[in-house]
Scaffold this active site. Structure first.
Site, short mmCIF file in Angstrom:
data_model
loop_
_atom_site.label_atom_id
_atom_site.label_comp_id
_atom_site.label_asym_id
_atom_site.label_seq_id
_atom_site.Cartn_x
_atom_site.Cartn_y
_atom_site.Cartn_z
N GLY A 19 -5.63 -2.12 11.63
CA GLY A 19 -6.18 -1.18 10.64
C GLY A 19 -6.06 -1.71 9.23
N THR A 20 -4.94 -2.34 8.91
CA THR A 20 -4.76 -2.93 7.58
C THR A 20 -5.74 -4.07 7.37
OG1 THR A 20 -2.40 -2.36 7.57
CG2 THR A 20 -3.12 -4.09 6.05
N VAL A 21 -5.88 -4.93 8.38
CA VAL A 21 -6.84 -6.03 8.29
C VAL A 21 -8.24 -5.48 8.07
CG1 VAL A 21 -7.89 -7.96 9.52
CG2 VAL A 21 -5.44 -7.55 9.71
N ASN A 22 -8.60 -4.41 8.79
CA ASN A 22 -9.92 -3.82 8.66
C ASN A 22 -10.16 -3.31 7.24
OD1 ASN A 22 -11.51 -0.92 8.92
ND2 ASN A 22 -12.46 -2.57 10.07
N GLU A 23 -9.16 -2.67 6.66
CA GLU A 23 -9.32 -2.15 5.31
C GLU A 23 -9.48 -3.27 4.30
OE1 GLU A 23 -6.98 0.79 2.23
OE2 GLU A 23 -6.81 1.21 4.39
N THR A 37 0.83 -1.20 0.00
CA THR A 37 0.00 0.00 0.00
C THR A 37 0.86 1.25 0.00
OG1 THR A 37 -0.15 0.13 2.42
CG2 THR A 37 -1.78 -1.23 1.27
N GLU A 40 -9.33 1.79 13.47
CA GLU A 40 -9.63 2.97 12.67
C GLU A 40 -10.48 3.95 13.48
OE1 GLU A 40 -8.32 3.49 9.39
OE2 GLU A 40 -7.14 1.90 10.33
N GLY A 55 -1.18 -4.23 10.66
CA GLY A 55 -1.87 -4.17 11.94
C GLY A 55 -3.37 -4.32 11.78
N SER A 108 1.13 -2.97 16.11
CA SER A 108 1.54 -2.83 17.51
C SER A 108 0.60 -3.55 18.46
CB SER A 108 1.61 -1.34 17.89
OG SER A 108 0.36 -0.70 17.62
#
Length: 319
Positions: free
Chosen positions: A69-73, A41, A286, A67, A96
Site C-alpha cells: 500500500g505504501t509503495v502504491n501511494e 507518513t 488498497e 508494504g 505483511s
C-alpha cells in the site's frame, strides 16, 4: 548519473519509522557517504505528497519503505510528476505481503533492501492506470503490480491486520479457505480490444506483476515492461464437485478453459448493471469498490531500482 549526484528521499510508513534495523541501515549508509533524507507518513496521502514534491526538493530517487500500500501511494505521487523529471523508485519492503518486492527478487530485510536500492540501476517498467467512473467525476489512480477483483479482493481487504502480522502471507490463504465455503460471485461485462464478455466471476486479476494476496501467483507470464496487461478470469462454480477441475485449470492457466481464462490486453473495461453489486477491488493492497472501471497500460512510465537479471523484465527472458 554519478553516485555524488544522487539524492535519495526515503519515505517510511509511519508505523515502521521506529524500526531499529531500518534506522541503523540509514545511519550506516549516511556514514558511507550516501545523501538520504527521511520522511515518515502520518496519515493517508502523505506518501504521495512527499513523492510528488521530491523532485522540487532536488531528489533524484525516491525509496518507499513499507508494504504494498505504501509503495502504491508513492507510485501515485510519482505519476503526478512529468515523465522527464520523474525520480526513480526504490523499495524497502516492510509489509505483511510484500508481493511486488518478493516477485522481483528484492531483499526482504530493511538493511539489505536499503543497500540494494542504493546500488541498483533503474529499469523502465510499465504502470497501469485505473479510471473509475466516467466524465468529470472519474477517479484516476495507478499501480505497478496487480489489481484483484471479486473473491480475491475480498480476501485481501478483510484479512485482519493482526492476522497478517502473525501469519504473513499465510493469513491470506487461511482467509481464502474460510471464505471458499460461502463465496460470492460478481457480475459484469468485460470489454477489451474487439471482445465483449458478460460473466459471473469468482475472481478477476489484472496483472502488471505476477502475484497478489501474500504470494498467490495469478499472472505467471506477466512482464513489467511488455506493454501488456495479463488478465485472469475465474468463472463461478455451482458445486464443490467442480472444484478439482477449477483448481487444475488454475495450475495451467489455459487461454480458454471451462472455468479459467488467461489472456493479455492493453486495456480492459468492466461495467455492471444497475442491480449488480459494485466490484470489490484491491489495487496493490488498497481496497475500494467500483461499479465501472477501466485499466490501461502506460508503457515504460516509471524507472524502478531492480536487481540485475530480474525475471519480470523482458530483457531477461530465456528461450
Amino acid at each position: 548519473m554519478t553516485d555524488s549526484q544522487k539524492r535519495y528521499l526515503l519515505i517510511v510508513n509511519g508505523k515502521s519509522s521506529g524500526d531499529p534495523m531500518l534506522r541503523e541501515a540509514v545511519l550506516a549508509e549516511r556514514k558511507a557517504g550516501k545523501e538520504i533524507t527521511v520522511r515518515a507518513t502520518w496519515e493517508g496521502g502523505d506518501a504521495a505528497e512527499f513523492a510528488e514534491k521530491a523532485v522540487d526538493d532536488g531528489m533524484t530517487h525516491v525509496i518507499a519503505a513499507g508494504g504494498d500500500g505504501t509503495v502504491n501511494e508513492v507510485v501515485n505521487g510519482l505519476m503526478r510528476v512529468a515523465h522527464d523529471r520523474r525520480p526513480a523508485l526504490g523499495i524497502v519492503p516492510m509489509g505483511s505481503a510484500n508481493d511486488f518486492a518478493t516477485s522481483v527478487g528484492l531483499p526482504l530485510e530493511p538493511g539489505p533492501a536499503l543497500s540494494a536500492a542504493l546500488s541498483f540501476e533503474g529499469a523502465p517498467i510499465d504502470v497501469v492506470r485505473m479510471t473509475a467512473g466516467q466524465g468529470s467525476e472519474a477517479d484516476v489512480s495507478y499501480y505497478i503490480n496487480m489489481t484483484t477483483g471479486g473473491f480475491g479482493a475480498e480476501i485481501t481487504s478483510t484479512t485482519p491486520k493482526m492476522l497478517k502480522r502473525m501469519l504473513g502471507g499465510g493469513a491470506y490463504s487461511l482467509m481464502g479457505a474460510l471464505k471458499a465455503w460461502r463465496h460470492q460471485s460478481y457480475r459484469g461485462t468485460l470489454h477489451w480490444q474487439e471482445h465483449e464478455q458478460s460473466e459471473s466471476l469468482l475472481l478477476l486479476a489484472l496483472g502488471n506483476g505476477r502475484q497478489s494476496g501474500g504470494g498467490q501467483v495469478l499472472a505467471p507470464r506477466a512482464r513489467l515492461d511488455d506493454g501488456r496487461l495479463d488478465v485472469l478470469l475465474v468463472k463461478d462454480f455451482s458445486s464443490v464437485w467442480e472444484l478439482p477441475t477449477l483448481i487444475g485449470e488454475l495450475q495451467n492457466f489455459p487461454a480458454e478453459g471451462r472455468y479459467v481464462r488467461y489472456f493479455t490486453a492493453t486495456k480492459l473495461t468492466v461495467t455492471t448493471r444497475a442491480d449488480d453489486a459494485p466490484w470489490p477491488l484491491t489495487l496493490d493492497g488498497e481496497a475500494r469498490h467500483h461499479e465501472r472501471f477501466s485499466v490501461e497500460v502506460v508503457p515504460l512510465a516509471l524507472s524502478v531500482l531492480l536487481p540485475e537479471g530480474c525475471t519480470l523484465l523482458s530483457a531477461n527472458d530465456h528461450p
